[in-house]
Design a protein around this motif. Structure first.
Motif, PDB file in Angstrom:
ATOM      1  N   ALA A  83       0.839  -1.199   0.000  1.00 59.56           N
ATOM      2  CA  ALA A  83       0.000   0.000   0.000  1.00 59.56           C
ATOM      3  C   ALA A  83       0.873   1.247   0.000  1.00 59.56           C
ATOM      4  CB  ALA A  83      -0.922   0.000   1.214  1.00 59.56           C
ATOM      5  N   HIS A  84       0.298   2.364  -0.450  1.00 56.99           N
ATOM      6  CA  HIS A  84       1.030   3.627  -0.432  1.00 56.99           C
ATOM      7  C   HIS A  84       1.140   4.190   0.986  1.00 56.99           C
ATOM      8  CE1 HIS A  84      -0.303   3.473  -4.723  1.00 56.99           C
ATOM      9  NE2 HIS A  84       0.926   3.896  -4.898  1.00 56.99           N
ATOM     10  N   GLY A  85       0.226   3.798   1.832  1.00 58.61           N
ATOM     11  CA  GLY A  85       0.261   4.184   3.235  1.00 58.61           C
ATOM     12  C   GLY A  85      -0.570   3.200   4.032  1.00 58.61           C
ATOM     13  N   SER A  86      -0.099   2.828   5.206  1.00 59.51           N
ATOM     14  CA  SER A  86      -0.847   1.840   5.985  1.00 59.51           C
ATOM     15  C   SER A  86      -0.495   1.973   7.456  1.00 59.51           C
ATOM     16  CB  SER A  86      -0.542   0.415   5.503  1.00 59.51           C
ATOM     17  OG  SER A  86       0.830   0.115   5.666  1.00 59.51           O
ATOM     18  N   ALA A  87      -1.366   1.418   8.283  1.00 62.06           N
ATOM     19  CA  ALA A  87      -1.139   1.456   9.726  1.00 62.06           C
ATOM     20  C   ALA A  87      -1.990   0.390  10.398  1.00 62.06           C
ATOM     21  CB  ALA A  87      -1.474   2.832  10.299  1.00 62.06           C
ATOM     22  N   ALA A  93      -5.536  -0.304   8.419  1.00 64.90           N
ATOM     23  CA  ALA A  93      -5.930   0.673   7.402  1.00 64.90           C
ATOM     24  C   ALA A  93      -4.868   0.751   6.319  1.00 64.90           C
ATOM     25  CB  ALA A  93      -6.139   2.050   8.030  1.00 64.90           C
ATOM     26  N   SER A  94      -5.315   0.847   5.075  1.00 65.54           N
ATOM     27  CA  SER A  94      -4.385   0.973   3.953  1.00 65.54           C
ATOM     28  C   SER A  94      -4.912   2.019   2.978  1.00 65.54           C
ATOM     29  CB  SER A  94      -4.208  -0.367   3.231  1.00 65.54           C
ATOM     30  OG  SER A  94      -5.418  -0.772   2.621  1.00 65.54           O
ATOM     31  N   VAL A  95      -3.988   2.731   2.346  1.00 65.88           N
ATOM     32  CA  VAL A  95      -4.324   3.769   1.372  1.00 65.88           C
ATOM     33  C   VAL A  95      -3.669   3.419   0.044  1.00 65.88           C
ATOM     34  CG1 VAL A  95      -4.162   6.213   0.776  1.00 65.88           C
ATOM     35  CG2 VAL A  95      -4.501   5.536   3.154  1.00 65.88           C
ATOM     36  N   LYS A  96      -4.474   3.369  -1.009  1.00 69.91           N
ATOM     37  CA  LYS A  96      -3.979   3.173  -2.370  1.00 69.91           C
ATOM     38  C   LYS A  96      -4.344   4.403  -3.192  1.00 69.91           C
ATOM     39  CE  LYS A  96      -2.639  -0.304  -4.049  1.00 69.91           C
ATOM     40  NZ  LYS A  96      -1.280  -0.840  -4.339  1.00 69.91           N
ATOM     41  N   LEU A  97      -3.405   4.867  -4.007  1.00 71.14           N
ATOM     42  CA  LEU A  97      -3.590   6.100  -4.765  1.00 71.14           C
ATOM     43  C   LEU A  97      -3.815   5.808  -6.242  1.00 71.14           C
ATOM     44  CD1 LEU A  97      -0.743   8.237  -3.167  1.00 71.14           C
ATOM     45  CD2 LEU A  97      -3.165   8.228  -2.565  1.00 71.14           C
ATOM     46  N   ALA A 104      -3.468   7.543  10.868  1.00 69.44           N
ATOM     47  CA  ALA A 104      -2.096   7.035  10.843  1.00 69.44           C
ATOM     48  C   ALA A 104      -1.698   6.601   9.438  1.00 69.44           C
ATOM     49  CB  ALA A 104      -1.956   5.872  11.820  1.00 69.44           C
ATOM     50  N   ALA A 105      -2.622   5.963   8.710  1.00 69.56           N
ATOM     51  CA  ALA A 105      -2.318   5.525   7.345  1.00 69.56           C
ATOM     52  C   ALA A 105      -2.050   6.720   6.435  1.00 69.56           C
ATOM     53  CB  ALA A 105      -3.466   4.683   6.800  1.00 69.56           C
ATOM     54  N   PHE A 106      -2.846   7.777   6.566  1.00 70.19           N
ATOM     55  CA  PHE A 106      -2.612   8.975   5.757  1.00 70.19           C
ATOM     56  C   PHE A 106      -1.321   9.672   6.181  1.00 70.19           C
ATOM     57  CE2 PHE A 106      -7.134   8.876   4.446  1.00 70.19           C
ATOM     58  CZ  PHE A 106      -6.946   9.098   3.092  1.00 70.19           C
ATOM     59  N   THR A 107      -1.002   9.606   7.453  1.00 69.60           N
ATOM     60  CA  THR A 107       0.252  10.191   7.918  1.00 69.60           C
ATOM     61  C   THR A 107       1.444   9.453   7.324  1.00 69.60           C
ATOM     62  OG1 THR A 107      -0.804  10.806  10.006  1.00 69.60           O
ATOM     63  CG2 THR A 107       1.590  10.802   9.965  1.00 69.60           C
ATOM     64  N   HIS A 108       1.317   8.149   7.186  1.00 71.96           N
ATOM     65  CA  HIS A 108       2.399   7.333   6.637  1.00 71.96           C
ATOM     66  C   HIS A 108       2.500   7.463   5.122  1.00 71.96           C
ATOM     67  CE1 HIS A 108       3.941   3.328   5.158  1.00 71.96           C
ATOM     68  NE2 HIS A 108       4.925   3.712   5.939  1.00 71.96           N
ATOM     69  N   LEU A 152      -6.924  10.225  -6.253  1.00 75.52           N
ATOM     70  CA  LEU A 152      -8.058   9.580  -5.587  1.00 75.52           C
ATOM     71  C   LEU A 152      -7.474   8.574  -4.603  1.00 75.52           C
ATOM     72  CD1 LEU A 152     -10.978   8.723  -5.083  1.00 75.52           C
ATOM     73  CD2 LEU A 152     -10.834   7.266  -7.119  1.00 75.52           C
ATOM     74  N   ALA A 153      -7.710   8.794  -3.332  1.00 76.78           N
ATOM     75  CA  ALA A 153      -7.160   7.930  -2.286  1.00 76.78           C
ATOM     76  C   ALA A 153      -8.226   6.935  -1.838  1.00 76.78           C
ATOM     77  CB  ALA A 153      -6.679   8.768  -1.108  1.00 76.78           C
ATOM     78  N   TYR A 154      -7.953   5.659  -2.066  1.00 74.25           N
ATOM     79  CA  TYR A 154      -8.845   4.604  -1.595  1.00 74.25           C
ATOM     80  C   TYR A 154      -8.400   4.188  -0.192  1.00 74.25           C
ATOM     81  CZ  TYR A 154     -10.502   4.059  -6.415  1.00 74.25           C
ATOM     82  OH  TYR A 154     -11.048   4.275  -7.658  1.00 74.25           O
ATOM     83  N   LEU A 155      -9.238   4.459   0.774  1.00 79.01           N
ATOM     84  CA  LEU A 155      -8.947   4.096   2.159  1.00 79.01           C
ATOM     85  C   LEU A 155      -9.780   2.876   2.537  1.00 79.01           C
ATOM     86  CD1 LEU A 155      -7.770   4.595   5.008  1.00 79.01           C
ATOM     87  CD2 LEU A 155      -9.698   6.150   5.413  1.00 79.01           C
ATOM     88  N   ASP A 156      -9.111   1.770   2.778  1.00 73.50           N
ATOM     89  CA  ASP A 156      -9.778   0.542   3.219  1.00 73.50           C
ATOM     90  C   ASP A 156      -9.345   0.236   4.646  1.00 73.50           C
ATOM     91  OD1 ASP A 156     -11.307  -0.808   0.884  1.00 73.50           O
ATOM     92  OD2 ASP A 156      -9.417  -0.172  -0.026  1.00 73.50           O
ATOM     93  N   ILE A 157     -10.322   0.031   5.504  1.00 78.28           N
ATOM     94  CA  ILE A 157     -10.053  -0.281   6.907  1.00 78.28           C
ATOM     95  C   ILE A 157     -10.675  -1.635   7.225  1.00 78.28           C
ATOM     96  CG2 ILE A 157     -10.337   0.453   9.300  1.00 78.28           C
ATOM     97  CD1 ILE A 157     -10.626   3.297   8.306  1.00 78.28           C
TER      98      ILE A 157
END
Length: 232
Positions: free
Chosen positions: A62-66, A77-81, A175-179, A151-156
């Motif tokens: 993922a591009h960001g996760s926590a 939580a994970s963020v894919k762009l 935290a995922a967006f911070t990462h 477009l940020a896909y946030l999956d928790i």
């Protein structure tokens, strides 16, 4: 020694079964007894917050996760762009799509193949907090005004449901967006001969401090997450 251990273990299991049976048969009396002694069911005092931990970078793809834990409740939580055309009404902003998942592993109350009623409610609440409230600065997700934005896909994913689901989900999301590290373009038309690296920068989205829990310790975890990336 072994003979003494087995009866002790058996009595412990029997005691837990009796407590659980009493809780199911007489829920009001069960809660009133704890309330009368100013103790929660998990042995915490009434004003004692759940212990909170956050681990960044839990998902390498993922591009960001926590991974956030609030007591025994665990959220991943994970963020894919993805690059998209910005909406016409907000040409200088990006977008965030939120999806909250409760798989059967998180609780015995969740049945396979049957979506829970709680998941869409938490998804909507998270999206409102993250976007409508202005907690996330969506202008930071703009690449080229009117042309392209993130477009940020946030999956928790709820890994273990033991109360405070929204608070734990919000902490993991922030935290995922911070990462997450976003790529930005800074175009200067008068320097078209410069290499692409001159126009590309990486940065983080601006997160405005926001509290959705009554307890100040949870608030402190949410508002201090913007400093966690410095340690990773």
């Amino acid at each position: 020694m072994a003979a003494e251990t087995k009866p002790a273990a058996a009595s412990g299991v029997a005691g837990e079964m009796e407590v659980e049976a009493y809780r199911r048969l007489f829920p009001v009396a069960f809660l009133e007894r704890h309330l009368g002694e100013s103790v929660r069911i998990d042995a915490r005092r009434l004003r004692e917050a759940r212990p909170t931990t956050v681990a960044l970078g839990a998902v390498s793809s993922a591009h960001g996760s926590a991974l956030a834990r609030l007591g025994d409740t665990a959220m991943l939580a994970s963020v894919k762009l993805e690059v998209m055309s910005p909406p016409a009404e907000h040409p200088d902003e990006g977008s965030v799509a939120v999806e909250f998942h409760m798989p059967p592993i998180c609780s015995p109350l969740v049945r396979p193949g049957r979506p829970t009623d709680v998941a869409p409610v938490i998804s909507k609440a998270l999206e409102d907090v993250l976007t409508s409230s202005g907690m996330l600065n969506l202008k930071d997700l703009c690449l080229i005004t009117g042309k392209a934005s993130w477009l940020a896909y946030l999956d928790i994913y709820c890994l273990n449901a033991d109360g405070s689901l929204f608070d734990a989900a919000l902490i993991s999301a922030v935290a995922a967006f911070t990462h997450c590290r976003f790529l930005f373009f800074h175009c200067t038309y008068g320097h078209a001969t410069l290499p692409l690296s001159h126009f590309v920068q990486y940065g983080n989205i601006t997160i405005i401090q926001c509290c959705c829990s009554f307890h100040h310790e949870v608030y402190n975890h949410i508002t201090s997450l913007s400093f966690l990336c410095e340690s990773f």
